[in-house]
Design a protein around this motif. Structure first.
Motif, PDB file in Angstrom:
ATOM      1  N   GLU A   1     -21.905  91.664  65.158  1.00 50.56           N
ATOM      2  CA  GLU A   1     -20.495  91.945  65.337  1.00 50.56           C
ATOM      3  C   GLU A   1     -19.643  90.704  65.578  1.00 50.56           C
ATOM      4  O   GLU A   1     -18.415  90.763  65.588  1.00 50.56           O
ATOM      5  N   VAL A   2     -20.288  89.551  65.821  1.00 47.14           N
ATOM      6  CA  VAL A   2     -19.489  88.348  66.092  1.00 47.14           C
ATOM      7  C   VAL A   2     -19.679  87.277  65.026  1.00 47.14           C
ATOM      8  O   VAL A   2     -19.133  86.201  65.152  1.00 47.14           O
ATOM      9  N   VAL A   3     -20.460  87.569  63.987  1.00 43.00           N
ATOM     10  CA  VAL A   3     -20.724  86.541  62.974  1.00 43.00           C
ATOM     11  C   VAL A   3     -19.453  86.144  62.250  1.00 43.00           C
ATOM     12  O   VAL A   3     -19.219  84.973  61.977  1.00 43.00           O
ATOM     13  N   GLU A   4     -18.633  87.115  61.943  1.00 41.22           N
ATOM     14  CA  GLU A   4     -17.440  86.833  61.153  1.00 41.22           C
ATOM     15  C   GLU A   4     -16.235  86.434  62.000  1.00 41.22           C
ATOM     16  O   GLU A   4     -15.178  86.139  61.498  1.00 41.22           O
ATOM     17  N   GLU A   5     -16.397  86.486  63.345  1.00 41.77           N
ATOM     18  CA  GLU A   5     -15.276  86.171  64.214  1.00 41.77           C
ATOM     19  C   GLU A   5     -15.142  84.667  64.416  1.00 41.77           C
ATOM     20  O   GLU A   5     -16.118  83.924  64.279  1.00 41.77           O
ATOM     21  N   PRO A   6     -13.987  84.167  64.747  1.00 43.15           N
ATOM     22  CA  PRO A   6     -13.799  82.736  65.025  1.00 43.15           C
ATOM     23  C   PRO A   6     -14.582  82.325  66.262  1.00 43.15           C
ATOM     24  O   PRO A   6     -14.900  83.149  67.105  1.00 43.15           O
ATOM     25  N   GLU A   7     -14.874  81.055  66.348  1.00 38.70           N
ATOM     26  CA  GLU A   7     -15.696  80.520  67.441  1.00 38.70           C
ATOM     27  C   GLU A   7     -14.844  80.407  68.715  1.00 38.70           C
ATOM     28  O   GLU A   7     -14.557  79.307  69.205  1.00 38.70           O
ATOM     29  N   ASP A   8     -14.419  81.545  69.246  1.00 36.05           N
ATOM     30  CA  ASP A   8     -13.677  81.489  70.504  1.00 36.05           C
ATOM     31  C   ASP A   8     -14.663  81.516  71.669  1.00 36.05           C
ATOM     32  O   ASP A   8     -15.886  81.542  71.488  1.00 36.05           O
ATOM     33  N   GLU A   9     -14.175  81.543  72.904  1.00 25.70           N
ATOM     34  CA  GLU A   9     -15.028  81.473  74.088  1.00 25.70           C
ATOM     35  C   GLU A   9     -15.935  82.698  74.190  1.00 25.70           C
ATOM     36  O   GLU A   9     -17.112  82.577  74.537  1.00 25.70           O
ATOM     37  N   THR A  10     -15.408  83.868  73.888  1.00 23.45           N
ATOM     38  CA  THR A  10     -16.216  85.093  73.978  1.00 23.45           C
ATOM     39  C   THR A  10     -17.371  85.072  72.980  1.00 23.45           C
ATOM     40  O   THR A  10     -18.513  85.419  73.309  1.00 23.45           O
ATOM     41  N   THR A  11     -17.083  84.632  71.745  1.00 16.80           N
ATOM     42  CA  THR A  11     -18.144  84.553  70.726  1.00 16.80           C
ATOM     43  C   THR A  11     -19.239  83.593  71.165  1.00 16.80           C
ATOM     44  O   THR A  11     -20.438  83.862  70.996  1.00 16.80           O
ATOM     45  N   LEU A  12     -18.848  82.457  71.722  1.00 18.16           N
ATOM     46  CA  LEU A  12     -19.825  81.462  72.167  1.00 18.16           C
ATOM     47  C   LEU A  12     -20.697  82.024  73.293  1.00 18.16           C
ATOM     48  O   LEU A  12     -21.919  81.822  73.314  1.00 18.16           O
ATOM     49  N   LYS A  13     -20.079  82.762  74.246  1.00 15.66           N
ATOM     50  CA  LYS A  13     -20.857  83.356  75.336  1.00 15.66           C
ATOM     51  C   LYS A  13     -21.880  84.365  74.802  1.00 15.66           C
ATOM     52  O   LYS A  13     -23.031  84.405  75.225  1.00 15.66           O
ATOM     53  N   LEU A  14     -21.434  85.186  73.856  1.00 14.74           N
ATOM     54  CA  LEU A  14     -22.340  86.186  73.291  1.00 14.74           C
ATOM     55  C   LEU A  14     -23.489  85.529  72.530  1.00 14.74           C
ATOM     56  O   LEU A  14     -24.640  85.987  72.573  1.00 14.74           O
ATOM     57  N   ARG A  15     -23.194  84.455  71.807  1.00 12.34           N
ATOM     58  CA  ARG A  15     -24.233  83.754  71.048  1.00 12.34           C
ATOM     59  C   ARG A  15     -25.264  83.150  71.999  1.00 12.34           C
ATOM     60  O   ARG A  15     -26.477  83.235  71.784  1.00 12.34           O
ATOM     61  N   LYS A  16     -24.782  82.516  73.077  1.00  8.42           N
ATOM     62  CA  LYS A  16     -25.711  81.930  74.054  1.00  8.42           C
ATOM     63  C   LYS A  16     -26.560  83.018  74.718  1.00  8.42           C
ATOM     64  O   LYS A  16     -27.768  82.853  74.937  1.00  8.42           O
ATOM     65  N   LEU A  17     -25.941  84.137  75.043  1.00  7.13           N
ATOM     66  CA  LEU A  17     -26.672  85.234  75.657  1.00  7.13           C
ATOM     67  C   LEU A  17     -27.752  85.770  74.730  1.00  7.13           C
ATOM     68  O   LEU A  17     -28.878  86.046  75.138  1.00  7.13           O
ATOM     69  N   LYS A  18     -27.425  85.919  73.422  1.00  9.91           N
ATOM     70  CA  LYS A  18     -28.413  86.401  72.453  1.00  9.91           C
ATOM     71  C   LYS A  18     -29.567  85.417  72.306  1.00  9.91           C
ATOM     72  O   LYS A  18     -30.730  85.810  72.169  1.00  9.91           O
TER      73      LYS A  18
END
Length: 216
Positions: free
Chosen positions: A175-192
């Motif tokens: 769900e975040v692959v296509e989203e811009p690299e904002d702070e929320t996306t970065l947090k989710l990526r690190k968590l995954k």
């Protein structure tokens, strides 16, 4: 030289004990000691009795040969023994050693008192050996766990970008692959990434993910 006095407390044949102990003294390894010695007492002629010695490392079987002029020794270590037992009979007792592999080793005509003490000493050493193995296994498990904890990265930021990880590729959240690299996306990526590397449980991952999404 081993003193024979403490091996005569249960009416063992002094001559047999002296001969066996004299030979065993040359067979003992570093840190090994004889704990108990039993001597056969045959109902008729008892000129050349067999003996059984218990040490903290093994059981010795001592058999005279050449009309008593020589002494043959066989031994079996505690790691090779499954159990020991004895059976009282009319003339003394049978002492039975059950190895991990192969046939039972049976020695007859052991005086009943000596057979009981022989059995007790052997069981104590078997229990000590099993406890030593248990402690070694615990230490190995602790060492393995400590090594895993020490080598595991504490955060995604500490993982060098140049290290390939073919066995556990980083799979980004759909769900975040296509989203811009904002702070929320970065947090989710690190968590995954933490979840993919088994640094957090699935329950922890779902809870932290929900917290991040709730903060939007």
């Amino acid at each position: 030289m081993i003193s024979i006095d403490r091996f005569l407390s249960d009416e063992q044949d002094p001559k047999a004990v002296e001969k066996v102990i004299g030979k065993l003294n040359d067979l003992l390894t570093t840190g090994e000691e004889i704990l108990y010695l039993a001597v056969q007492k045959k109902p008729a002629v008892n000129l050349m009795p067999d003996s059984i010695a218990i040490s903290n490392k093994r059981i010795f079987y001592c058999e005279p040969g050449n009309l008593g002029l020589t002494m043959n020794f066989k031994d079996i270590s505690w790691k090779s023994i499954k159990e020991v037992s004895f059976k009282e009979e009319f003339f003394g007792s049978k002492f039975i050693c059950v190895p991990q592999h192969g046939e039972n080793i049976v020695t007859e005509f052991i005086p009943k008192v000596q057979a009981r003490k022989l059995h007790q000493a052997a069981n104590e050493q078997l229990d000590s050996y099993k406890e030593m193995l248990r402690q070694q296994l615990l230490e190995e498990n602790r060492a393995s766990a400590a090594a895993v904890n020490y080598s595991a990265p504490q955060s995604v930021a500490e993982i060098p970008a140049s290290i390939p990880e073919p066995e556990e590729p980083v799979i980004q959240i759909a769900e975040v692959v296509e989203e811009p690299e904002d702070e929320t996306t970065l947090k989710l990526r690190k968590l995954k990434n933490l979840y993919d590397k088994h640094l957090i449980t699935q329950d922890e991952y779902e809870a932290k993910k929900a917290n991040i999404l709730d903060s939007l």
